[in-house]
Design an enzyme around this catalytic site. Structure first.
Site, PDB file in Angstrom:
ATOM      1  CG  ASP A  31      49.825  47.224  34.490  1.00 45.36           C
ATOM      2  OD1 ASP A  31      48.779  48.176  33.907  1.00 45.36           O
ATOM      3  OD2 ASP A  31      50.376  47.578  35.494  1.00 45.36           O
ATOM      4  CG  ASN A  33      45.480  50.554  33.503  1.00 45.52           C
ATOM      5  OD1 ASN A  33      46.956  49.919  34.259  1.00 45.52           O
ATOM      6  ND2 ASN A  33      44.719  50.432  33.691  1.00 45.52           N
ATOM      7  CG  ASP A 212      37.161  27.648  29.503  1.00 48.22           C
ATOM      8  OD1 ASP A 212      38.028  27.441  29.222  1.00 48.22           O
ATOM      9  OD2 ASP A 212      35.934  27.521  30.285  1.00 48.22           O
ATOM     10  CD  GLU A 277      40.111  23.878  28.433  1.00 44.98           C
ATOM     11  OE1 GLU A 277      40.724  23.504  29.479  1.00 44.98           O
ATOM     12  OE2 GLU A 277      38.988  23.950  28.360  1.00 44.98           O
TER      13      GLU A 277
HETATM   14  C1  NOJ Z   1      39.785  25.568  31.703  1.00 44.41           C
HETATM   15  C2  NOJ Z   1      40.476  27.351  31.429  1.00 44.41           C
HETATM   16  O1  NOJ Z   1      41.677  26.628  31.000  1.00 44.41           O
HETATM   17  C3  NOJ Z   1      40.862  27.083  33.176  1.00 44.41           C
HETATM   18  O2  NOJ Z   1      41.281  28.347  33.649  1.00 44.41           O
HETATM   19  C4  NOJ Z   1      39.234  27.453  34.059  1.00 44.41           C
HETATM   20  O3  NOJ Z   1      39.168  27.358  35.243  1.00 44.41           O
HETATM   21  C5  NOJ Z   1      38.293  26.905  33.112  1.00 44.41           C
HETATM   22  N1  NOJ Z   1      38.200  26.062  32.319  1.00 44.41           N
HETATM   23  C6  NOJ Z   1      36.941  27.252  33.604  1.00 44.41           C
HETATM   24  O4  NOJ Z   1      36.537  27.496  32.756  1.00 44.41           O
END
Ligand code: NOJ
Length: 544
Positions: A31, A33, A212, A277
């Site tokens: 962090d 700031n 994601d 993912e």
């Molecule tokens: C996977 C992400 O890693 C997670 O953190 C998130 O809550 C869900 N996808 C929804 O975007």
């Protein structure tokens, strides 16, 4: 278009095949700031630390404009930085510095859903049923006489129904929080928008994307019921990022999206990559996401899910390498991330968990392919299990009682008092509190201390980068005969051989014939003709 940063790293288009990627959970890294929340300027300040650690690339979790209902995985503007994290100018400065230090930058792309504060969703609510604005999302009528029941039995991954009803009576789908409405990826406008977003960040110089929920964008035609739900059976359809076969995950048509994205990535120089993912039912289905026409990698979560046993690791490693060989793409290895309990704790917590986590690091970093290191794992951080409930921010917590906050506690950089250097000097703020025990785990406390977890990672990463047998993805592994419960494999290249031995047998193991130890999680006792590898220990041996 805004300023772009030509990267000096364009000479190796295959850099991602054997890279070590460090996951930065932006809110919790550093962090600059002093507002108690990590930011892009904080990352920029600590880039030299990451270069010295010896990683090749950073994956940054979402830093885009967001109401932060799900820690930024609820994006309101895909082309801007949330004020709590900085500005686009901060991003440009950070990526410019990273590139000049030889570090690549992978950003998170969240295409399955937007935030409910995204202008598209705001417009969809205003425009009403049947409008083109609603057609960007999955709005539909409910069941029951007056449409008072959800359109189907789908459950949110964060618990409860996956549908929310709006004032005019329609329902919209959200596989996660109600503040994360799912987009309709059968709508060409959605596809065009994300192709443009990809180009926006590629033009700014990013080296890749972490996609994601890459398996979730297409839902089965007709939105069929799953057939059971927590309400009917007490069994949840899907655990947080589980891998059942479901009408809202891993549909065949999702691959069309990636086949359209690949030429875009390939049209930029320098090996721009994407990692999925994706949670699929089998390693074979997961492998379909990767290859020359789709994405470059998928996270191998089976490695993360392996239990602390030689059989479990051996099975996962063999399966992953076999699948990777079929699709011609390297596999990935991951032990922890921002969604899972930290592996020190998963492996037993306390001193046992820590030594196993250190041994697992030597196992992971000796394997061919790409390794992902989650921030703080190089410090041996455990999960923080006793966060007060009122401080927990994970939206899943209120719905399921499960929370991912314990692996998201800000990084301890140094000093004796919380927040251990997370913010600027004299600033104690941090959005989650670090435990008192973390003073001893900080970067400053471990730097230069022989045997510390940080120095173990630095040494292993140095050897991985420079040793001929590890430096390239090319050298595959050969399993060696070993006592039950002992994992031993070697990799050979350029006339030298590196052997990794992990002892999960429950008794000390006599190790001989592999040459000299080059790194070990603890000093090894000599036995005349070899070495004694203690229980839950690991070492690399070298023969030239
Ligand atoms: C996977 C992400 O890693 C997670 O953190 C998130 O809550 C869900 N996808 C929804 O975007």
């Amino acid at each position: 278009m805004t300023a772009s940063h030509p990267t000096p790293l364009t000479d190796d288009p295959d850099w991602w095949r054997s890279a070590v990627v460090y996951q930065v959970y932006v809110r919790s890294f550093a962090d600059a700031n002093g507002d108690g929340v990590g930011d892009l300027a904080g990352i920029r300040q600590h880039l030299p630390y990451l270069r010295d650690l010896g990683v090749d690339a950073l994956w940054l979790t979402p830093f885009y404009t967001s109401p932060m209902i799900d820690g930024g995985y609820d994006v309101a503007d895909y082309r801007d930085v949330d004020p709590s994290f900085g500005t686009l100018t901060d991003f440009d400065a950070m990526i410019g510095d990273a590139h000049s230090l030889g570090l690549r930058i992978i950003v998170d792309l969240v295409p399955n859903h937007t935030s409910s504060a995204h202008p598209w969703f705001v417009a969809a609510l205003a425009a009403g049923p049947g409008s083109p604005e609603r057609a960007r999302y999955l709005f539909t009528e409910g069941r029951g006489e007056r449409g008072e029941l959800p359109p189907n039995d789908w459950e949110s991954i964060f618990g409860g129904p996956a549908w929310t009803r709006v004032e005019d009576g329609q329902w919209y789908l959200h596989l996660f929080d109600p503040a994360q409405p799912d987009l309709d990826w059968r709508n060409p406008e959605v596809r065009a928008e994300f192709e443009d977003i990809l180009r926006f960040w590629l033009d700014r110089g990013v080296d890749g994307f972490r996609i994601d929920v890459a398996h979730g964008m297409i839902k089965a035609e007709g939105l069929p019921d799953v057939g059971f739900s927590t309400m009917t059976t007490g069994r949840r359809q899907v655990e947080l990022l589980g891998k059942g076969r479901l009408p809202y995950f891993d549909q065949d048509e999702v691959h069309e999206i990636y086949r359209a994205w690949r030429p875009i990535l390939d049209s930029y120089p320098g090996g721009r990559m994407a990692v999925a993912e994706a949670w699929a039912e089998t390693p074979q289905r997961l492998a379909r996401y990767i290859g020359p026409n789709e994405l470059h990698q998928a996270f191998n979560f089976d490695f993360l899910d392996a239990t602390w046993s030689a059989e479990s690791f051996r099975k996962v490693i063999d399966t992953a390498l076999a699948e990777a060989a079929i699709v011609g793409a390297p596999t990935t290895w991951v032990l922890s991330n921002h969604d899972k309990q930290r592996h020190v704790t998963r492996y037993g917590d306390g001193p046992d968990g820590l030594r196993r986590a250190r041994a697992a690091a030597l196992l992971m970093l000796a394997l061919p392919g790409c390794a992902y290191v989650y921030q703080g794992e190089e410090l041996g951080l455990p999960e923080v299990l006793d966060l007060p409930d009122e401080l927990r921010q994970d939206p899943a917590f209120r719905r399921t009682g499960e929370s991912r906050d314990g692996c998201r506690v800000p990084i301890p950089w140094g000093g004796d008092l919380p927040s251990y250097g997370f913010g600027p000097q004299g600033c104690e703020l941090s959005w989650l509190p670090a435990p008192a025990t973390w003073a001893a785990l900080s970067v400053a406390a471990q730097t230069g201390v022989p045997g510390s977890t940080l120095e173990l990672y630095r040494e292993a990463l140095r050897i991985r980068r420079t040793h001929p047998a590890l430096a390239s993805e090319g050298a595959g592994i050969s399993w060696l005969e070993a006592e039950p419960g002992v994992l031993a494999f070697s990799r050979t290249a350029g006339g030298s051989e590196l052997t990794c031995v992990v002892n999960i047998s429950g008794v000390p193991a006599h190790v001989a014939g592999y040459g000299e130890p080059v790194v070990a999680i603890e000093p090894l006792a000599g036995t005349g003709d070899g070495h004694l590898l203690p229980v839950d220990s690991a070492a690399w041996f070298e023969r030239r």
